[in-house]
Design an enzyme around this catalytic site. Structure first.
Site, PDB file in Angstrom:
ATOM      1  N   HIS A  63       3.151 -35.443  92.751  1.00 42.66           N
ATOM      2  CA  HIS A  63       4.005 -35.147  91.581  1.00 42.66           C
ATOM      3  C   HIS A  63       5.059 -34.119  92.000  1.00 42.66           C
ATOM      4  CE1 HIS A  63       4.488 -34.560  87.033  1.00 42.66           C
ATOM      5  NE2 HIS A  63       5.431 -33.817  87.595  1.00 42.66           N
ATOM      6  N   HIS A  92       9.420 -32.893  91.711  1.00 41.00           N
ATOM      7  CA  HIS A  92      10.812 -33.001  91.243  1.00 41.00           C
ATOM      8  C   HIS A  92      11.721 -32.476  92.356  1.00 41.00           C
ATOM      9  CE1 HIS A  92       9.531 -33.460  86.977  1.00 41.00           C
ATOM     10  NE2 HIS A  92       8.520 -32.726  87.392  1.00 41.00           N
ATOM     11  N   ARG A 133      15.335 -33.224  92.011  1.00 41.02           N
ATOM     12  CA  ARG A 133      16.710 -33.289  91.477  1.00 41.02           C
ATOM     13  C   ARG A 133      17.564 -34.228  92.342  1.00 41.02           C
ATOM     14  NH1 ARG A 133      13.786 -31.403  87.491  1.00 41.02           N
ATOM     15  NH2 ARG A 133      13.395 -29.172  87.568  1.00 41.02           N
ATOM     16  N   ASN A 151      13.009 -37.882  86.285  1.00 38.92           N
ATOM     17  CA  ASN A 151      13.695 -37.251  85.151  1.00 38.92           C
ATOM     18  C   ASN A 151      14.983 -36.548  85.587  1.00 38.92           C
ATOM     19  OD1 ASN A 151      12.194 -35.212  86.476  1.00 38.92           O
ATOM     20  ND2 ASN A 151      12.105 -33.951  84.629  1.00 38.92           N
ATOM     21  N   LYS A 176       6.654 -43.434  84.841  1.00 38.51           N
ATOM     22  CA  LYS A 176       6.360 -42.141  84.214  1.00 38.51           C
ATOM     23  C   LYS A 176       6.614 -42.174  82.721  1.00 38.51           C
ATOM     24  CE  LYS A 176       5.431 -37.774  83.941  1.00 38.51           C
ATOM     25  NZ  LYS A 176       5.803 -36.576  84.660  1.00 38.51           N
ATOM     26  N   HIS A 205       2.926 -37.557  81.132  1.00 39.33           N
ATOM     27  CA  HIS A 205       3.132 -36.171  80.704  1.00 39.33           C
ATOM     28  C   HIS A 205       2.416 -36.068  79.365  1.00 39.33           C
ATOM     29  CE1 HIS A 205       5.340 -32.257  80.511  1.00 39.33           C
ATOM     30  NE2 HIS A 205       4.865 -32.373  79.280  1.00 39.33           N
ATOM     31  N   HIS A 223      -0.457 -33.109  85.926  1.00 38.09           N
ATOM     32  CA  HIS A 223      -0.503 -31.649  85.757  1.00 38.09           C
ATOM     33  C   HIS A 223      -1.389 -31.219  84.591  1.00 38.09           C
ATOM     34  CE1 HIS A 223       2.657 -32.772  82.989  1.00 38.09           C
ATOM     35  NE2 HIS A 223       3.603 -32.785  83.885  1.00 38.09           N
ATOM     36  N   ASP A 276       3.978 -30.565  91.034  1.00 34.59           N
ATOM     37  CA  ASP A 276       4.953 -30.422  89.952  1.00 34.59           C
ATOM     38  C   ASP A 276       6.005 -29.370  90.307  1.00 34.59           C
ATOM     39  OD1 ASP A 276       6.200 -31.011  87.543  1.00 34.59           O
ATOM     40  OD2 ASP A 276       4.958 -29.649  86.377  1.00 34.59           O
ATOM     41  N   ALA A 322      11.872 -24.785  81.671  1.00 32.47           N
ATOM     42  CA  ALA A 322      10.486 -24.925  82.140  1.00 32.47           C
ATOM     43  C   ALA A 322      10.494 -25.503  83.547  1.00 32.47           C
ATOM     44  CB  ALA A 322       9.724 -25.846  81.209  1.00 32.47           C
TER      45      ALA A 322
END
Ligand code: NCD
Ligand code: ZN
Length: 347
Positions: free
Chosen positions: A17, A19, A21, A45, A103, A140, A178, A251, A267
């Protein structure tokens, strides 16, 4: 007295998991993960989310292009589920060979989730297609009802959404992402082997006091938000249990310093600079370093039906003081445990 281990060699781990960008910011953070992990599940995302296989393929190529030339790191792409995701898109994703999961963000639950799912029923045809072809759903797990207290949003999600979902689609592979509560641990343990969970370093190492005592600590703010100590203890017990349902997912979620240190701070916690050292610290505190390899390097690959990695990495018991800042595009970010000292260093 037992002699303490000075080196720990593990099968090369994966991050299930992550991120990273896009664009210049992605190019500055991807190397941190590629140094530690063989593969990572890349969250979809982006500001403009990855809702099609074609977008996932293009995003994957941008990540590969940003890697150092000698890197063998493999990004495992995901699709962002929307109310309109079609069964045809699911089969394109499955057949692409580069998309490994889909997701679910409840609309409004977290960063860049405004295109997320409004009602789970709207996604049933896509979920049926995923169940049939074995493409996992990554969840999520928080409700977005403004009337529900933020510390209860995961627990209520289990009751209102996840339990009905697992009844409706009993063979759907689900990763509860998570997880932050004992309620989530219990749900995963009581579910079939098609239900697993990822656990982050921050939820193993910190409780909500780290966010709120002695001032507000925006760099310890993520979603789902840190919970009370009893929940942290339940997560440590799960992660170090040796049960294959629980595996590593950092995460790691980079945001520039000014976006975090703000009247309405974002967040997300960036932990990719020392992810394995964080997990080793948590496992050692629990007296369970021998359980780290399964959690970090075996169980995730097994759940996804992918081969385990063949190479290895070595952690050494040598103190390191973590950096205060990490470059993030043309800005900087404040990483997890900035300026603090850890007992382990990845060689
Ligand atoms: C994530 C992000 O910034 O993209 N933030 C976070 O607090 N974890 C989104 C998410 O995983 O919820
Ligand atoms: Zn995330």
């Amino acid at each position: 007295m037992s002699t303490s281990i000075t080196q720990l060699t593990l099968t090369r781990p994966d991050d299930w998991h992550l991120h990273v960008r896009d664009g210049a910011t992605m190019a500055t953070v991807i190397g941190h993960t590629a140094r530690q992990f063989a593969r990572a599940i890349i969250m979809p995302n982006l500001k403009s989310p990855i809702i099609t296989t074609a977008l996932a393929q293009a995003y994957r190529q941008r990540i590969l292009d940003a890697l150092p030339t000698d890197s063998h790191f493999q990004p495992l792409m995901t699709l962002y589920l929307t109310d309109d995701t079609s069964p045809g898109e699911i089969s394109r994703a499955k057949n692409s060979g580069v998309v490994f999961a889909v997701k679910l963000y409840p609309a409004g639950a977290t960063t860049h989730s405004s295109s997320g799912v409004t009602h789970l029923q709207k996604t049933y045809s896509a979920l049926a297609a995923m169940e049939a072809c074995g493409l996992p759903l990554l969840v999520h797990g928080e409700v977005t009802d403004p009337a529900v207290d933020i510390f209860d949003r995961e627990k209520i999600f289990i009751e209102q959404q996840l339990m009905p979902l697992t009844q409706q689609f009993p063979d759907l592979k689900i990763v509860f992402e998570h997880i932050t509560t004992k309620d989530a641990v219990d749900f995963v343990l009581e579910s079939g082997n098609n239900v697993a969970a990822t656990i982050t370093p921050q939820h193993l190492l910190l409780n909500r006091n780290a966010m709120l005592v002695g001032g507000m600590h925006p760099h310890n703010y993520c979603l789902p938000v840190l919970k009370r100590e009893t929940h942290r203890e339940a997560l440590v017990t799960a992660a170090t249990s040796g049960k294959a349902k629980f595996f590593l997912g950092t995460d790691s979620a980079p945001h520039a310093r000014d976006a975090k240190e703000s009247a309405c701070g974002c967040a997300g916690i960036f932990s990719a600079h020392a992810a394995l050292e964080f997990y080793a610290t948590a496992f050692e505190r629990a007296g369970a370093l021998d359980k780290l390899e399964g959690f970090a390097s075996h169980f995730g690959a097994d759940f996804y039906g992918l081969p385990r990695n063949t190479g290895s990495i070595t952690l050494e018991r040598r103190e390191q003081t973590l950096v205060n800042e990490v470059t993030f595009g043309n800005k900087t970010l404040v990483p997890f445990f900035a300026g603090k000292t850890l007992a382990w260093t990845l060689l």
